[in-house]
Write a protein that holds these residues in place. Structure first.
Motif, PDB file in Angstrom:
ATOM      1  N   LEU A 182      -9.183  12.244  -8.255  1.00  0.00           N
ATOM      2  CA  LEU A 182      -8.093  11.343  -8.600  1.00  0.00           C
ATOM      3  C   LEU A 182      -7.655  10.618  -7.340  1.00  0.00           C
ATOM      4  N   ILE A 183      -7.657   9.297  -7.370  1.00  0.00           N
ATOM      5  CA  ILE A 183      -7.267   8.496  -6.219  1.00  0.00           C
ATOM      6  C   ILE A 183      -6.215   7.481  -6.659  1.00  0.00           C
ATOM      7  N   GLN A 184      -5.429   7.055  -5.716  1.00  0.00           N
ATOM      8  CA  GLN A 184      -4.392   6.051  -5.977  1.00  0.00           C
ATOM      9  C   GLN A 184      -4.843   4.727  -5.378  1.00  0.00           C
ATOM     10  N   LEU A 185      -4.915   3.694  -6.215  1.00  0.00           N
ATOM     11  CA  LEU A 185      -5.465   2.410  -5.803  1.00  0.00           C
ATOM     12  C   LEU A 185      -4.420   1.306  -5.902  1.00  0.00           C
ATOM     13  N   SER A 186      -4.601   0.314  -5.061  1.00  0.00           N
ATOM     14  CA  SER A 186      -3.841  -0.929  -5.131  1.00  0.00           C
ATOM     15  C   SER A 186      -4.814  -2.066  -5.400  1.00  0.00           C
ATOM     16  N   TRP A 187      -4.418  -2.936  -6.305  1.00  0.00           N
ATOM     17  CA  TRP A 187      -5.222  -4.130  -6.622  1.00  0.00           C
ATOM     18  C   TRP A 187      -4.350  -5.322  -6.268  1.00  0.00           C
ATOM     19  N   VAL A 188      -4.674  -5.962  -5.151  1.00  0.00           N
ATOM     20  CA  VAL A 188      -3.872  -7.058  -4.636  1.00  0.00           C
ATOM     21  C   VAL A 188      -4.384  -8.369  -5.211  1.00  0.00           C
ATOM     22  N   ALA A 189      -3.464  -9.137  -5.783  1.00  0.00           N
ATOM     23  CA  ALA A 189      -3.812 -10.449  -6.343  1.00  0.00           C
ATOM     24  C   ALA A 189      -3.766 -11.478  -5.222  1.00  0.00           C
ATOM     25  N   ARG A 190      -4.915 -11.969  -4.817  1.00  0.00           N
ATOM     26  CA  ARG A 190      -4.961 -12.943  -3.734  1.00  0.00           C
ATOM     27  C   ARG A 190      -5.057 -14.367  -4.311  1.00  0.00           C
ATOM     28  N   GLU A 191      -6.243 -14.792  -4.624  1.00  0.00           N
ATOM     29  CA  GLU A 191      -6.424 -16.139  -5.165  1.00  0.00           C
ATOM     30  C   GLU A 191      -6.414 -16.146  -6.685  1.00  0.00           C
ATOM     31  N   ALA A 192      -7.123 -15.202  -7.287  1.00  0.00           N
ATOM     32  CA  ALA A 192      -7.195 -15.132  -8.749  1.00  0.00           C
ATOM     33  C   ALA A 192      -6.130 -14.176  -9.270  1.00  0.00           C
ATOM     34  N   ARG A 214      11.578  12.863   3.373  1.00  0.00           N
ATOM     35  CA  ARG A 214      10.569  13.550   2.585  1.00  0.00           C
ATOM     36  C   ARG A 214       9.170  13.118   3.005  1.00  0.00           C
ATOM     37  N   ASP A 215       8.280  14.097   3.099  1.00  0.00           N
ATOM     38  CA  ASP A 215       6.897  13.838   3.433  1.00  0.00           C
ATOM     39  C   ASP A 215       6.151  13.393   2.174  1.00  0.00           C
ATOM     40  N   MET A 216       5.643  12.168   2.177  1.00  0.00           N
ATOM     41  CA  MET A 216       4.973  11.645   1.000  1.00  0.00           C
ATOM     42  C   MET A 216       3.633  12.319   0.735  1.00  0.00           C
ATOM     43  N   GLU A 217       3.068  12.991   1.741  1.00  0.00           N
ATOM     44  CA  GLU A 217       1.828  13.712   1.490  1.00  0.00           C
ATOM     45  C   GLU A 217       2.043  14.817   0.464  1.00  0.00           C
ATOM     46  N   ALA A 218       3.225  15.439   0.488  1.00  0.00           N
ATOM     47  CA  ALA A 218       3.522  16.475  -0.505  1.00  0.00           C
ATOM     48  C   ALA A 218       3.584  15.878  -1.903  1.00  0.00           C
ATOM     49  N   ALA A 219       4.163  14.679  -2.031  1.00  0.00           N
ATOM     50  CA  ALA A 219       4.219  14.035  -3.343  1.00  0.00           C
ATOM     51  C   ALA A 219       2.830  13.682  -3.844  1.00  0.00           C
ATOM     52  N   LEU A 220       1.954  13.200  -2.963  1.00  0.00           N
ATOM     53  CA  LEU A 220       0.589  12.889  -3.365  1.00  0.00           C
ATOM     54  C   LEU A 220      -0.162  14.154  -3.764  1.00  0.00           C
ATOM     55  N   LEU A 221       0.052  15.230  -3.013  1.00  0.00           N
ATOM     56  CA  LEU A 221      -0.612  16.487  -3.348  1.00  0.00           C
ATOM     57  C   LEU A 221      -0.156  17.005  -4.702  1.00  0.00           C
ATOM     58  N   ALA A 222       1.145  16.865  -4.986  1.00  0.00           N
ATOM     59  CA  ALA A 222       1.669  17.327  -6.268  1.00  0.00           C
ATOM     60  C   ALA A 222       1.050  16.563  -7.433  1.00  0.00           C
ATOM     61  N   ARG A 223       0.721  15.306  -7.241  1.00  0.00           N
ATOM     62  CA  ARG A 223       0.106  14.513  -8.293  1.00  0.00           C
ATOM     63  C   ARG A 223      -1.404  14.713  -8.362  1.00  0.00           C
ATOM     64  N   GLY A 224      -1.960  15.453  -7.420  1.00  0.00           N
ATOM     65  CA  GLY A 224      -3.401  15.667  -7.394  1.00  0.00           C
ATOM     66  C   GLY A 224      -4.159  14.540  -6.733  1.00  0.00           C
ATOM     67  N   VAL A 225      -3.470  13.653  -6.015  1.00  0.00           N
ATOM     68  CA  VAL A 225      -4.106  12.511  -5.356  1.00  0.00           C
ATOM     69  C   VAL A 225      -4.587  12.955  -3.982  1.00  0.00           C
ATOM     70  N   ARG A 226      -5.875  12.870  -3.732  1.00  0.00           N
ATOM     71  CA  ARG A 226      -6.446  13.303  -2.460  1.00  0.00           C
ATOM     72  C   ARG A 226      -7.015  12.145  -1.651  1.00  0.00           C
ATOM     73  N   ALA A 227      -6.851  10.918  -2.151  1.00  0.00           N
ATOM     74  CA  ALA A 227      -7.279   9.743  -1.391  1.00  0.00           C
ATOM     75  C   ALA A 227      -6.533   8.529  -1.938  1.00  0.00           C
ATOM     76  N   THR A 228      -6.267   7.581  -1.070  1.00  0.00           N
ATOM     77  CA  THR A 228      -5.614   6.335  -1.447  1.00  0.00           C
ATOM     78  C   THR A 228      -6.417   5.173  -0.883  1.00  0.00           C
ATOM     79  N   GLY A 229      -6.238   3.999  -1.487  1.00  0.00           N
ATOM     80  CA  GLY A 229      -6.962   2.847  -0.989  1.00  0.00           C
ATOM     81  C   GLY A 229      -6.703   1.616  -1.824  1.00  0.00           C
ATOM     82  N   TYR A 230      -7.578   0.640  -1.684  1.00  0.00           N
ATOM     83  CA  TYR A 230      -7.412  -0.629  -2.388  1.00  0.00           C
ATOM     84  C   TYR A 230      -8.775  -1.174  -2.782  1.00  0.00           C
ATOM     85  N   VAL A 231      -8.772  -2.087  -3.740  1.00  0.00           N
ATOM     86  CA  VAL A 231      -9.992  -2.751  -4.192  1.00  0.00           C
ATOM     87  C   VAL A 231     -10.353  -3.803  -3.143  1.00  0.00           C
TER      88      VAL A 231
END
Length: 877
Positions: free
Chosen positions: A149-159, A188-205
Motif C-alpha cells: 500500500l503506497i500513498q500517491l500524489s497526482w499533480v495536474a500540470r498541463e492536462a 506529532r510524527d507523521m511516520e506513525a500515522a503512515l504506519l498506522a494506515r499501512g503505508v510503507r512508501a509515498t510518492g507521485y506519478v
C-alpha cells in the motif's frame, strides 16, 4: 475483563514508546513473564475456603492479599500480551520495505486506487494498492517483501486530472520514497500515522503521458465502500458547488475532511466544536438510534398469518439488530476512524449481551470496545482521536456513577381500594399506550399526568443531566486538548450547548437523509443542511470574537498532565468525596506553567524540520525571534503545518521579531501563516518594497524594518547583529541580498563566568560571492560555534575561506528528504565532515536544538532523543 483489557492497552501503549522492537531475548522474557503471571493468577484467584471454621478468619485476610496479587498478576499478563501483540503486528508491517536504490528512479507498478481521492489545489492524493512491481530481478531480491500500500500524489500540470475512481486499475510510472515524516519536538510524527494506515512508501506519478488505465477494475467489499463514498461526494459537489461550508457536509457524509476550509477549521478549533466535523460516536449513535426506532416500530406492526411479529422475535431485539446494521453501514461510509470504531464496538457488545439475555455493566462495554479497537489497530494510541473519544466516554460513565436515580414522591400506604386487583382493570389509565393514536400520545407528552409543574420538573431534570454530562466531558478533555492542540477553548461548553443539538437534530439528519433520497429531492436536503451550517457559523463566530474564548498554553509535560488527571477524577468523583475543594489546585502546573526559556545571557536555537526550506527559532529569557518561515501554500505549506503548530505547542503566542531573509518561497512562503496566527511586534525582511508581506505585516500591527548590515540590539543579555545585506536599495537576485544574522551570548556574562562567548550564524541562502565579501570585510566577526549552513549545503556556497573564518563546531543542514535539488551536495558535506564538525541534517535527524550559554554548548537532535522503532537508523557523524 476491565482489568484484562486495560492491562492489554497499557502494553500496547508501552510498545509505541519503544526505541526498537524486542529481540529474541526480550521475546523469551516476555513469554516467561506471561506464563508466570498467568500461573500466579490461577493459583491466587482459585483458592477455596478451609473446612475448619476456626481458620476462616485467618483465611479471609490471606484471601484478600491473594485476590489483590492475583488481579495484579492478571493485569501484568495482559500488559505483556498487549506488548507482544503490538510488537508482532509491527514486525509484520515493517517487513514491507522499499529498497533504498529504488528511491531515485522511475518505477512501473500495476495496481488499483484503494481509497477515496483527496483533492487539493494542485491535484489529488490517494492510496494505491500495488498488485505487481516491474523492476529488475536483482533489486527485487534485495528485500523480502515490497510495500503493498503506497500513498500517491497526482499533480495536474498541463492536462486536467483523469477520473480517479476507487477500484480503477492503472499502470503508472512513479517516483517513490520510504515513508518519512518531519520530526519536530512537541509535534506529532507523521511516520506513525503512515504506519498506522499501512503505508510503507509515498510518492507521485512521474510520467503522466504513460499512465494507462486498465480495462478490468478491482472488486471487493473495500472497493465497493470507497465507490459508495465517492458517489456520495460527487452528489454533494454537484449540488453545493463552491458553497463555503461544503467541506463540512462532505465530512459528515463520508468522513473525508480534505474539503473543509481553513476558516471553518479555525472557527471550530477556537470554539471547541471541531469534534462535530469528524464523524464520531455522537453521529453514529444518532444513526443507530433512528434506525433502531424505525426497525422496532415496523416490527411491532408486522403480522404473519394473523400472528403479531413480536411474538416470534421481541421487537427490542429487532430494533437493536437494525441499529447495529445501520451503524455498521454508516461506520464504513465514515472511513472507520477510531471514534466511530469505539461507538460501533460498544453497540455490538451491548447487542450481543441483549441477544444472549445477559446484563453487562457499561464499564465492561467500554473495556471491550477498548480491546477490540487495539486488536484491529495497535497504532490507534498514537492519534488524538483515540484519547479524546475514550476519555470522553469514560468521564461520562465516571460522573454518572455518583448520581443515583431516586423517586421524589415518597411511597404511600395502600388503601383497600388500592389493594383491589380489579380496580386497575375497571378504571382507564392516564398514561398513553401503544394502541393510542399519535395525537393522544403527543398530547400526553406535552401535558403529563402531573400537570405543567411535573412537565417542567422533567425538563429541568433533562437539562441538568445534559449540563452535567457537558461539564464532565469538558473538564476531562481539557488536559488532553492542551496536550494535543496547545489550547483550551473556554467558550467550548457554551458553544457545544447549542452546537451539539443543532448539528445532531438538524444538520446530521439532513445530510444522512440526502444520502438515502433520490435526485433531485436530495438537493433540497443538502441545501437545507448548508443553510443550517450558515446559521451555526454565525453563532460560533460571535462566540469566537470574545477575548476570553481560547486559553493558549504550552504543550504540557507528563507531570502537569498527571496532576490535571488527578484533579479531573477528584472533581468528577461522587458526592461526598473528601476535600473536593482542593481539586482545582492540582491544575496549577498545567494552567500556570513554569518558564521554559533559557536563563539570562543564554539563547536557544531550534532549526525546525520543515523539509526543503529554512525556519529557525531563537529564544532568549523573555524574547523570541523567528528567522524565516519555510514553504507556503505554493509548496508543502510547512508554515501552516509545522511552524505555526510548533510555536503554539511551545506557548509562543507572540514573536518579538519575524525576520524573512529573502523572497525565495522556501523561506518566505509560510510568513503569512505566521502573521495570521501569532502576534508579531516587528517584521524585518530582505524583500522588495512592493512585496505584499509588507502590507500584511502593517495590517497586523507589526513595525516594519528592512534588514541591513549594522543593525544591532540586545535581548536579555544576548546580542543580535545583522551582517548582510548592505544598507540601501536591494539589487540582484534574492540570494544576493539575504539577511545574515549573528547571535552571541553577552561578553559581560562571559567575563563573569571566565568563559568565552558562544555565537550562532544564520546564513540563509548566501552564495560564494557574498561569502567572499563578508570574509574580506571582517573575518573575525564571522566567527561562530554554530552555523546554519548557507543555501542548504548547495555547491554554490560554503567555500573554504568562509568555513575557515567561521570555524564552526556545529553545522546544521536544513534540507528535505530526497529533495529534487540533491542538497546537501556531497562535496560540500564532505568539506564539513573533514573538519570534524558535529553535523545535523533535518532529513535524517529531524529538528536540531542548540542550547548556548557562555562557555557551554549542547546539541539535541530529534531522532536521537525522540527515536521510535519505526524510524530509520540514525546517521553517523
Amino acid at each position: 475483563m476491565r482489568v484484562i483489557w486495560c492491562g492489554f492497552a497499557l502494553g500496547v501503549i508501552a510498545l509505541q514508546r519503544q526505541v526498537a522492537l524486542p529481540g529474541r531475548g526480550a521475546w523469551v522474557g516476555l513469554v516467561l513473564a506471561i506464563l508466570l503471571a498467568a500461573g500466579w493468577a490461577l493459583w491466587a484467584l482459585g483458592a477455596t475456603a478451609p473446612a475448619d471454621e476456626s481458620r476462616v478468619s485467618g483465611f479471609l485476610g490471606e484471601r484478600r492479599w491473594r485476590t489483590a496479587s492475583g488481579w495484579a498478576a492478571v493485569w501484568l499478563a495482559a500488559g505483556c500480551a498487549g506488548f507482544g501483540y503490538a510488537a508482532w503486528r509491527a514486525e509484520l508491517r515493517l517487513a514491507q520495505v522499499l529498497p533504498a536504490a529504488w528511491q531515485t528512479r522511475d518505477l512501473y507498478v500495476t495496481g488499483y486506487i484503494a481509497s477515496l481521492p483527496s483533492y487539493g489545489a494542485n491535484g489529488a492524493s490517494f492510496l494505491f494498492r500495488v498488485e505487481s512491481w516491474e523492476a529488475n530481478k536483482e533489486a527485487h531480491k534485495a528485500t523480502t517483501r515490497l510495500p503493498q500500500l503506497i500513498q500517491l500524489s497526482w499533480v495536474a500540470r498541463e492536462a486536467p486530472l483523469p477520473p480517479l475512481v476507487p477500484g480503477a486499475r492503472w499502470r503508472l510510472a512513479l517516483r517513490l520514497k520510504r515513508a518519512h515524516g518531519n520530526g519536530n519536538f512537541g509535534l506529532r510524527d507523521m511516520e506513525a500515522a503512515l504506519l498506522a494506515r499501512g503505508v510503507r512508501a509515498t510518492g507521485y506519478v512521474s510520467d503522466l503521458e504513460h499512465a494507462v488505465r486498465l480495462h478490468v477494475d478491482a472488486s471487493g467489499i473495500g472497493v465497493r465502500i470507497e465507490l459508495a463514498r465517492a458517489a456520495l461526494r460527487a452528489r454533494i459537489d454537484a449540488v453545493l458547488g463552491d458553497a463555503p461550508h461544503r467541506g463540512i457536509v462532505i465530512a459528515l457524509a463520508t468522513g473525508a475532511q480534505d474539503a473543509v476550509s481553513d476558516a471553518d477549521w479555525r472557527l471550530m478549533r477556537n470554539t471547541g466544536t471541531s469534534h462535530l466535523v469528524a464523524i464520531s460516536g455522537l453521529h453514529l449513535a444518532f444513526v443507530a438510534g433512528l434506525a433502531g426506532w424505525g426497525a422496532g416500530a415496523l416490527w411491532r406492526r408486522a403480522r404473519w398469518r394473523g400472528i403479531e411479529a413480536p411474538l416470534f422475535v421481541p421487537a427490542q431485539k429487532v430494533a437493536v439488530a437494525g441499529a447495529l446494521l445501520a451503524a455498521g453501514i454508516y461506520a464504513a461510509l465514515a472511513g472507520f476512524n477510531v471514534p466511530v470504531q469505539r461507538a460501533l464496538w460498544m453497540l455490538a457488545v451491548a447487542a450481543l449481551a441483549l441477544f444472549a439475555g445477559r446484563e453487562v455493566a457499561r464499564s465492561h462495554v467500554l473495556a471491550w470496545a477498548l480491546g477490540l479497537v487495539l486488536l484491529r489497530d495497535p497504532w490507534a494510541v498514537t492519534a488524538a482521536g483515540f484519547w479524546l473519544s475514550f476519555c470522553a466516554v469514560g468521564a461520562i460513565l465516571f460522573a454518572a456513577s455518583g448520581v443515583p436515580r431516586l423517586h421524589r414522591d415518597a411511597p404511600q400506604p395502600l388503601s383497600a381500594d388500592d389493594a383491589d386487583p380489579m380496580r386497575d382493570r375497571a378504571e382507564p389509565t392516564a398514561e398513553p399506550t401503544a394502541r393510542d393514536g399519535w395525537l393522544r400520545r403527543l398530547a400526553a407528552m406535552a401535558f403529563p399526568p402531573g400537570g405543567w409543574r411535573e412537565g417542567m420538573r422533567r425538563i429541568a431534570s433533562r437539562l441538568g443531566d445534559s449540563a452535567r454530562v457537558q461539564w464532565a466531558v469538558t473538564l476531562a478533555l481539557a488536559p488532553l486538548t492542551a496536550c494535543w492542540f496547545a489550547q483550551i477553548p473556554l467558550i467550548g461548553p457554551f458553544a457545544n450547548a447549542f452546537a451539539i443539538p443543532w448539528v445532531s437534530m438538524l444538520v446530521t439528519p439532513l445530510v444522512i437523509g440526502s444520502a438515502a433520497l433520490p435526485a433531485p429531492i436530495d438537493a433540497f436536503a443538502l441545501r437545507a443542511a448548508h443553510t443550517c451550517l450558515d446559521g451555526l457559523a454565525e453563532a460560533l463566530g460571535a462566540l469566537e470574537g470574545l477575548p476570553w474564548a481560547v486559553l493558549r498554553l504550552p504543550q504540557p509535560g507528563g507531570w502537569p498532565l498527571a496532576c490535571a488527571a488527578v484533579g479531573v477524577a477528584w472533581c468528577l468523583a461522587p458526592r461526598g468525596w473528601p476535600l473536593r475543594w482542593l481539586a482545582p489546585f492540582t491544575w496549577l502546573p498545567l494552567l500556570v506553567p513554569a518558564p521554559t526559556g533559557p536563563p539570562p545571557g543564554a539563547f536557544r536555537l531550534t532549526a525546525l524540520d520543515i523539509g526543503q526550506g529554512t525556519s529557525v527559532l531563537i529564544e532568549t529569557a523573555r524574547h523570541r525571534l523567528l528567522f524565516d518561515a519555510g514553504p507556503g501554500p505554493e509548496s508543502t505549506q510547512a508554515g501552516e503545518r509545522i511552524v505555526v503548530p510548533y510555536l503554539q505547542a511551545h506557548g509562543i503566542g507572540r514573536l518579538d521579531a519575524l525576520m524573512i531573509s529573502h523572497d525565495d518561497s522556501d523561506h518566505s512562503g509560510g510568513a503569512q501563516a505566521v502573521l495570521d496566527a501569532v502576534e508579531v511586534r516587528e517584521f524585518v525582511a530582505g524583500i522588495l518594497p512592493a512585496h505584499p508581506l509588507w502590507a500584511s505585516a502593517r495590517a497586523k500591527g507589526a513595525q516594519t524594518v528592512q534588514c541591513a548590515a549594522g543593525q544591532r540590539w540586545r535581548w536579555d543579555g544576548v546580542d543580535f547583529e545583522v551582517l548582510w545585506p548592505d544598507p540601501g536599495p536591494l539589487a540582484g537576485k534574492p540570494n544576493a541580498h539575504c539577511c545574515v544574522l549573528r547571535v552571541t551570548t553577552a561578553v559581560s556574562a562571559a567575563r563573569e563566568t571566565q568563559a568565552g562567548p558562544v555565537s550562532a550564524l544564520i546564513a540563509a541562502d548566501i552564495e560564494a560571492g557574498v561569502e567572499r565579501t563578508l570574509v574580506a570585510r571582517d573575518p573575525v566577526r564571522l566567527r561562530a560555534q554554530v552555523l546554519v549552513v548557507p543555501h542548504h549545503g548547495s555547491r554554490t556556497s560554503s567555500t573554504e575561506p568562509f568555513l575557515d573564518s567561521v570555524w564552526p563546531l556545529v553545522a546544521i543542514f536544513q534540507v528535505g528528504y530526497l529533495n529534487r535539488f540533491h542538497h546537501p551536495y556531497p562535496g560540500v558535506y564532505a568539506r564539513y565532515a573533514a573538519r570534524h564538525i558535529v553535523l545535523a541534517r533535518s532529513d535524517a535527524d529531524g529538528a536540531a536544538r542548540v542550547e548556548a550559554k557562555p562557555g557551554a554548548l549542547t546539541v539535541e537532535r530529534f531522532r536521537d532523543t525522540q527515536r521510535r522503532y519505526w524510524m530509520d537508523p540514525p546517521t553517523q557523524d
